[in-house]
Scaffold this motif. Structure first.
Motif, PDB file in Angstrom:
ATOM      1  N   VAL A 193       0.858  -1.188   0.000  1.00 25.47           N
ATOM      2  CA  VAL A 193       0.000   0.000   0.000  1.00 25.47           C
ATOM      3  C   VAL A 193       0.894   1.238   0.000  1.00 25.47           C
ATOM      4  O   VAL A 193       1.611   1.503   0.977  1.00 25.47           O
ATOM      5  N   LEU A 194       0.863   1.963  -1.108  1.00 32.18           N
ATOM      6  CA  LEU A 194       1.726   3.138  -1.242  1.00 32.18           C
ATOM      7  C   LEU A 194       0.980   4.405  -0.855  1.00 32.18           C
ATOM      8  O   LEU A 194      -0.234   4.516  -1.074  1.00 32.18           O
ATOM      9  N   ALA A 195       1.712   5.340  -0.287  1.00 27.26           N
ATOM     10  CA  ALA A 195       1.122   6.625   0.104  1.00 27.26           C
ATOM     11  C   ALA A 195       0.531   7.320  -1.116  1.00 27.26           C
ATOM     12  O   ALA A 195       0.996   7.126  -2.245  1.00 27.26           O
ATOM     13  N   LEU A 239       8.794  -5.295  -5.464  1.00 30.15           N
ATOM     14  CA  LEU A 239       9.216  -3.974  -5.943  1.00 30.15           C
ATOM     15  C   LEU A 239      10.702  -3.771  -5.699  1.00 30.15           C
ATOM     16  O   LEU A 239      11.240  -4.224  -4.687  1.00 30.15           O
ATOM     17  N   GLN A 240      11.333  -3.095  -6.629  1.00 33.31           N
ATOM     18  CA  GLN A 240      12.745  -2.732  -6.471  1.00 33.31           C
ATOM     19  C   GLN A 240      12.866  -1.750  -5.301  1.00 33.31           C
ATOM     20  O   GLN A 240      12.133  -0.759  -5.251  1.00 33.31           O
ATOM     21  N   ALA A 241      13.746  -2.056  -4.363  1.00 33.56           N
ATOM     22  CA  ALA A 241      13.940  -1.123  -3.244  1.00 33.56           C
ATOM     23  C   ALA A 241      14.555   0.174  -3.771  1.00 33.56           C
ATOM     24  O   ALA A 241      15.433   0.142  -4.625  1.00 33.56           O
ATOM     25  N   THR A 242      14.035   1.290  -3.309  1.00 31.75           N
ATOM     26  CA  THR A 242      14.623   2.587  -3.675  1.00 31.75           C
ATOM     27  C   THR A 242      14.689   3.436  -2.412  1.00 31.75           C
ATOM     28  O   THR A 242      14.024   3.127  -1.421  1.00 31.75           O
ATOM     29  N   LYS A 243      15.439   4.519  -2.480  1.00 32.61           N
ATOM     30  CA  LYS A 243      15.531   5.431  -1.329  1.00 32.61           C
ATOM     31  C   LYS A 243      14.145   5.927  -0.947  1.00 32.61           C
ATOM     32  O   LYS A 243      13.791   6.010   0.219  1.00 32.61           O
ATOM     33  N   ASP A 247      11.983   5.096   2.733  1.00 35.92           N
ATOM     34  CA  ASP A 247      12.124   6.203   3.695  1.00 35.92           C
ATOM     35  C   ASP A 247      11.186   6.065   4.900  1.00 35.92           C
ATOM     36  O   ASP A 247      11.156   6.918   5.778  1.00 35.92           O
ATOM     37  N   GLY A 248      10.413   4.963   4.946  1.00 36.67           N
ATOM     38  CA  GLY A 248       9.577   4.705   6.124  1.00 36.67           C
ATOM     39  C   GLY A 248       8.213   5.372   6.061  1.00 36.67           C
ATOM     40  O   GLY A 248       7.370   5.142   6.921  1.00 36.67           O
ATOM     41  N   TYR A 256       5.771  -5.507   1.491  1.00 40.00           N
ATOM     42  CA  TYR A 256       6.971  -4.883   0.926  1.00 40.00           C
ATOM     43  C   TYR A 256       8.169  -5.189   1.804  1.00 40.00           C
ATOM     44  O   TYR A 256       8.152  -4.942   3.017  1.00 40.00           O
ATOM     45  N   THR A 257       9.176  -5.772   1.209  1.00 41.16           N
ATOM     46  CA  THR A 257      10.474  -5.934   1.854  1.00 41.16           C
ATOM     47  C   THR A 257      11.504  -5.972   0.732  1.00 41.16           C
ATOM     48  O   THR A 257      11.251  -6.587  -0.315  1.00 41.16           O
TER      49      THR A 257
END
Ligand code: SF4
Length: 358
Positions: A193-195, A239-243, A247-248, A256-257
């Motif tokens: 779940v993305l912001a 998903l590819q981890a990105t900064k 960022d929390g 998601y991990t």
């Protein structure tokens, strides 16, 4: 030769709707509309930095590329096509919607040298697609895949287990339908779940129950195993981890991990190993051999399978990487027998022990 991607992100460009789960600005970390100059310079930068010979492909990701206004689409393709003709890169791919690959679109892609189209499939259950506000049906996926194949293009399917309304039946239905279509590759992204998405609002209102990470791993592993058993390569899980994603604040809930790929493989390997060991009624020691590069998948992410075996079977286990052993196999030596698990097909070959791999 290993394929390396030169990504050109076109966040949400060409998308006629905003799917409930999607926030490409967060996923790609980009907001701007790329230009032809940007594409040309990006290719040059990758070429200059390249130290190894690779199969290079320019990839237009993050939007609905074939629904981008034609003039912009062609201007972005132009520098990639030039690089292809000059032999600097070896392929061009794009991701798009299943309802945006008509005959004219495909002919344009072929004119510009595009060789692969990745379709956002997500699910093959129309109810799930509707609740995700995808704006297309499973039939569109079937027709798009067949049409692209008919024109000789390679087809990728992107799948998202865990969308609202998905249950075990629709997950199985998706697996069966995708296997029948035989895409050339697949990517699996358990839902996070993305912001700033509609899914985030549904989650906050208690209208959507997100996947736990464990459930995302289970559903992702199920899909991956089914596809592999039907000869469909799965080229990415999670998903590819990105900064930005890490960022929390951007991932509110769900599966998601950054280790999703390893955890899904740990789960698949462990299930097959346990399925065999459970049948052997173990009462004495077991030797497990594998290729060195398979160590973390066979022993499990952070040795979880190794520890789990001790607890579950209460017999000594000897784990050993064996030089020259093939990948994607687990060799279980027990008593006088060797059980060879082919992890991708799920098959087990039983032979008499002749020697050891030490
Ligand atoms: S999932 Fe694809 S079609 Fe839907 S909003 Fe995101 S990029 Fe656009």
């Amino acid at each position: 030769m290993k394929t390396s991607i030169i990504p050109i992100f076109i966040p949400h460009i060409g998308c006629p709707y905003r799917c409930v789960f999607c926030n490409q600005w967060k996923i790609t970390g980009q907001h701007r509309v790329p230009t032809a100059t940007f594409v040309k310079e990006t290719i040059q930068q990758y070429m200059q930095a390249a130290t190894l010979s690779r199969h290079w492909e320019v990839a237009f990701y993050g939007g609905s590329f074939t629904a981008v206004p034609t003039a912009l689409q062609e201007s972005l393709l132009e520098p990639a096509t030039q690089a292809l003709r000059q032999g600097k890169i070896h392929g061009i791919r794009c991701s798009t919607r299943p309802d945006a690959v008509g005959k004219d679109v495909i002919e344009r892609l072929l004119r510009f040298g595009v060789n692969t189209v990745e379709l956002g499939v997500q699910s093959m259950d129309d109810t799930v697609l509707q609740r995700a506000k995808r704006g297309h049906t499973a039939t569109d996926v079937v027709q798009a895949t067949r049409r692209l194949h008919k024109y000789g293009l390679l087809v990728g399917h992107q799948l998202m287990p865990g969308l609202p309304g998905e249950d075990e039946r629709s997950l199985q239905q998706t697996a069966a339908a995708v296997c029948a279509l035989q895409p050339d590759a697949a990517r699996i992204y358990p839902v996070a779940v993305l912001a700033e998405t509609e899914l985030a609002a549904q989650y906050r209102q208690g209208l959507y129950r997100p996947l736990t990470t464990a459930e995302g791993i289970r559903r992702g592993a199920y899909l991956k195993q089914r596809l592999l058993e039907h000869g469909i390569p799965v080229i990415r899980t999670g998903l590819q981890a990105t900064k930005v994603l890490d960022d929390g604040e951007q991932v509110l809930a769900g599966a998601y991990t950054p280790a999703m790929g390893e955890l899904i493989d740990t789960y698949r390997y462990r299930r097959q190993l346990f399925s065999l060991l459970d049948r052997l009624n173990l009462c004495t020691s077991v030797h497990i051999y594998y290729a060195p590069s398979e160590t973390s998948r066979v022993r499990g992410y952070r040795n979880i399978t190794y520890k789990y075996c001790l607890w579950r079977y209460r017999v000594p286990f000897i784990w050993q990487a064996g030089k020259d052993l093939p990948n994607k196999r687990i060799f279980v030596h027990y008593g006088q027998m060797v059980y060879t698990i082919d992890v991708d097909t799920g098959g087990v070959l039983i032979t008499k022990k002749e020697g050891s791999y030490e």
